[in-house]
Design a protein around this motif. Sequence first.
Motif, PDB file in Angstrom:
ATOM      1  N   VAL A  36      21.423  23.286-104.106  1.00 45.59           N
ATOM      2  CA  VAL A  36      22.162  23.799-105.266  1.00 45.59           C
ATOM      3  C   VAL A  36      21.701  25.210-105.620  1.00 45.59           C
ATOM      4  CG1 VAL A  36      22.517  23.490-107.757  1.00 45.59           C
ATOM      5  CG2 VAL A  36      22.737  21.537-106.214  1.00 45.59           C
ATOM      6  N   VAL A  37      20.405  25.441-105.619  1.00 44.92           N
ATOM      7  CA  VAL A  37      19.882  26.772-105.938  1.00 44.92           C
ATOM      8  C   VAL A  37      20.375  27.794-104.909  1.00 44.92           C
ATOM      9  CG1 VAL A  37      17.776  28.160-106.092  1.00 44.92           C
ATOM     10  CG2 VAL A  37      17.871  25.906-107.169  1.00 44.92           C
ATOM     11  N   ILE A  38      20.302  27.430-103.636  1.00 41.93           N
ATOM     12  CA  ILE A  38      20.753  28.351-102.590  1.00 41.93           C
ATOM     13  C   ILE A  38      22.255  28.593-102.690  1.00 41.93           C
ATOM     14  CG2 ILE A  38      20.997  28.633-100.089  1.00 41.93           C
ATOM     15  CD1 ILE A  38      18.263  27.310 -99.819  1.00 41.93           C
ATOM     16  N   GLN A  39      23.014  27.559-103.053  1.00 35.11           N
ATOM     17  CA  GLN A  39      24.462  27.722-103.226  1.00 35.11           C
ATOM     18  C   GLN A  39      24.752  28.717-104.349  1.00 35.11           C
ATOM     19  OE1 GLN A  39      26.955  26.412-101.342  1.00 35.11           O
ATOM     20  NE2 GLN A  39      28.398  27.586-102.539  1.00 35.11           N
ATOM     21  N   GLN A  40      23.963  28.667-105.410  1.00 31.43           N
ATOM     22  CA  GLN A  40      24.141  29.613-106.516  1.00 31.43           C
ATOM     23  C   GLN A  40      23.866  31.051-106.068  1.00 31.43           C
ATOM     24  OE1 GLN A  40      21.400  27.700-109.188  1.00 31.43           O
ATOM     25  NE2 GLN A  40      23.047  26.712-110.336  1.00 31.43           N
ATOM     26  N   ILE A  41      22.851  31.235-105.244  1.00 25.67           N
ATOM     27  CA  ILE A  41      22.557  32.566-104.699  1.00 25.67           C
ATOM     28  C   ILE A  41      23.708  33.030-103.809  1.00 25.67           C
ATOM     29  CG2 ILE A  41      21.036  33.850-103.132  1.00 25.67           C
ATOM     30  CD1 ILE A  41      18.747  31.997-104.164  1.00 25.67           C
ATOM     31  N   TYR A  42      24.193  32.130-102.970  1.00 27.40           N
ATOM     32  CA  TYR A  42      25.269  32.468-102.037  1.00 27.40           C
ATOM     33  C   TYR A  42      26.554  32.859-102.771  1.00 27.40           C
ATOM     34  CZ  TYR A  42      28.597  32.016 -98.186  1.00 27.40           C
ATOM     35  OH  TYR A  42      29.571  32.252 -97.261  1.00 27.40           O
ATOM     36  N   ILE A  43      26.935  32.136-103.804  1.00 25.43           N
ATOM     37  CA  ILE A  43      28.178  32.463-104.524  1.00 25.43           C
ATOM     38  C   ILE A  43      28.042  33.818-105.215  1.00 25.43           C
ATOM     39  CG2 ILE A  43      27.703  31.307-106.735  1.00 25.43           C
ATOM     40  CD1 ILE A  43      31.061  31.320-104.891  1.00 25.43           C
ATOM     41  N   ARG A  44      26.845  34.160-105.677  1.00 28.32           N
ATOM     42  CA  ARG A  44      26.634  35.489-106.256  1.00 28.32           C
ATOM     43  C   ARG A  44      26.857  36.566-105.206  1.00 28.32           C
ATOM     44  NH1 ARG A  44      21.780  37.040-108.531  1.00 28.32           N
ATOM     45  NH2 ARG A  44      22.973  38.423-109.841  1.00 28.32           N
ATOM     46  N   TRP A  45      26.411  36.309-103.979  1.00 22.11           N
ATOM     47  CA  TRP A  45      26.620  37.264-102.891  1.00 22.11           C
ATOM     48  C   TRP A  45      28.108  37.381-102.579  1.00 22.11           C
ATOM     49  CZ3 TRP A  45      28.686  36.992 -97.987  1.00 22.11           C
ATOM     50  CH2 TRP A  45      28.530  38.138 -97.205  1.00 22.11           C
ATOM     51  N   LEU A  46      28.803  36.240-102.497  1.00 19.43           N
ATOM     52  CA  LEU A  46      30.244  36.259-102.207  1.00 19.43           C
ATOM     53  C   LEU A  46      31.026  37.046-103.259  1.00 19.43           C
ATOM     54  CD1 LEU A  46      31.092  32.620-101.025  1.00 19.43           C
ATOM     55  CD2 LEU A  46      31.102  34.706 -99.655  1.00 19.43           C
ATOM     56  N   ARG A  47      30.630  36.918-104.509  1.00 17.33           N
ATOM     57  CA  ARG A  47      31.317  37.596-105.611  1.00 17.33           C
ATOM     58  C   ARG A  47      30.918  39.064-105.743  1.00 17.33           C
ATOM     59  NH1 ARG A  47      30.416  32.773-110.047  1.00 17.33           N
ATOM     60  NH2 ARG A  47      32.035  31.376-109.234  1.00 17.33           N
ATOM     61  N   GLY A  48      29.966  39.498-104.920  1.00 14.22           N
ATOM     62  CA  GLY A  48      29.516  40.888-104.994  1.00 14.22           C
ATOM     63  C   GLY A  48      28.534  41.151-106.113  1.00 14.22           C
ATOM     64  N   GLN A  49      27.967  40.096-106.679  1.00 13.98           N
ATOM     65  CA  GLN A  49      27.013  40.260-107.770  1.00 13.98           C
ATOM     66  C   GLN A  49      25.617  40.611-107.271  1.00 13.98           C
ATOM     67  OE1 GLN A  49      27.872  36.351-109.315  1.00 13.98           O
ATOM     68  NE2 GLN A  49      28.965  37.211-111.074  1.00 13.98           N
ATOM     69  N   THR A  50      25.415  40.505-105.979  1.00 16.82           N
ATOM     70  CA  THR A  50      24.188  40.952-105.330  1.00 16.82           C
ATOM     71  C   THR A  50      24.571  41.523-103.978  1.00 16.82           C
ATOM     72  OG1 THR A  50      21.945  40.359-104.645  1.00 16.82           O
ATOM     73  CG2 THR A  50      23.645  38.699-104.323  1.00 16.82           C
ATOM     74  N   GLN A  51      23.858  42.504-103.521  1.00 12.14           N
ATOM     75  CA  GLN A  51      24.204  43.188-102.280  1.00 12.14           C
ATOM     76  C   GLN A  51      23.256  42.852-101.123  1.00 12.14           C
ATOM     77  OE1 GLN A  51      27.066  44.953-102.319  1.00 12.14           O
ATOM     78  NE2 GLN A  51      27.204  44.280-104.438  1.00 12.14           N
ATOM     79  N   ASP A  52      22.278  42.027-101.376  1.00 13.70           N
ATOM     80  CA  ASP A  52      21.265  41.710-100.365  1.00 13.70           C
ATOM     81  C   ASP A  52      21.906  40.926 -99.221  1.00 13.70           C
ATOM     82  OD1 ASP A  52      19.104  40.699 -98.860  1.00 13.70           O
ATOM     83  OD2 ASP A  52      17.819  40.652-100.639  1.00 13.70           O
ATOM     84  N   GLU A  53      21.970  41.535 -98.051  1.00 13.54           N
ATOM     85  CA  GLU A  53      22.652  40.928 -96.896  1.00 13.54           C
ATOM     86  C   GLU A  53      21.969  39.661 -96.391  1.00 13.54           C
ATOM     87  OE1 GLU A  53      25.647  41.590 -95.537  1.00 13.54           O
ATOM     88  OE2 GLU A  53      25.874  42.945 -97.240  1.00 13.54           O
ATOM     89  N   ARG A  54      20.716  39.441 -96.779  1.00 15.57           N
ATOM     90  CA  ARG A  54      20.048  38.196 -96.385  1.00 15.57           C
ATOM     91  C   ARG A  54      20.771  36.985 -96.964  1.00 15.57           C
ATOM     92  NH1 ARG A  54      14.183  39.043 -98.547  1.00 15.57           N
ATOM     93  NH2 ARG A  54      15.468  39.838-100.244  1.00 15.57           N
ATOM     94  N   PHE A  55      21.477  37.174 -98.063  1.00 13.89           N
ATOM     95  CA  PHE A  55      22.170  36.066 -98.712  1.00 13.89           C
ATOM     96  C   PHE A  55      23.462  35.679 -98.002  1.00 13.89           C
ATOM     97  CE2 PHE A  55      20.089  37.731-102.818  1.00 13.89           C
ATOM     98  CZ  PHE A  55      18.904  37.085-102.505  1.00 13.89           C
TER      99      PHE A  55
END
Length: 79
Positions: A36-55
């Motif tokens: 669940v925590v990783i999914q939350q990080i991933y959705i932030r990446w998908l939405r462009g809320q973070t730019q870290d390509e590791r996500f």
Amino acid sequence: GFPTRAEAVQRYAERSSLDVGQVNWYHAWGTFKIAVVIQQIYIRWLRGQTQDERFALMGERVQDLIEKGCAIAGVSAGD
């Protein structure tokens, strides 16, 4: 070195006097919580809320964790 998972559980049981017969349930539950925590990080990446390509690969990791949690719990990921 670090103890194995079985050794850590045994030590916990000895020191706490608690029944650890259902430890796999807690292991599976912890695996799902991490998913669940990783999914939350991933959705932030998908939405462009973070730019870290590791996500970018986190979506695949979520699926792996779900499958692992299901295997630990003794159920199919498709159930």
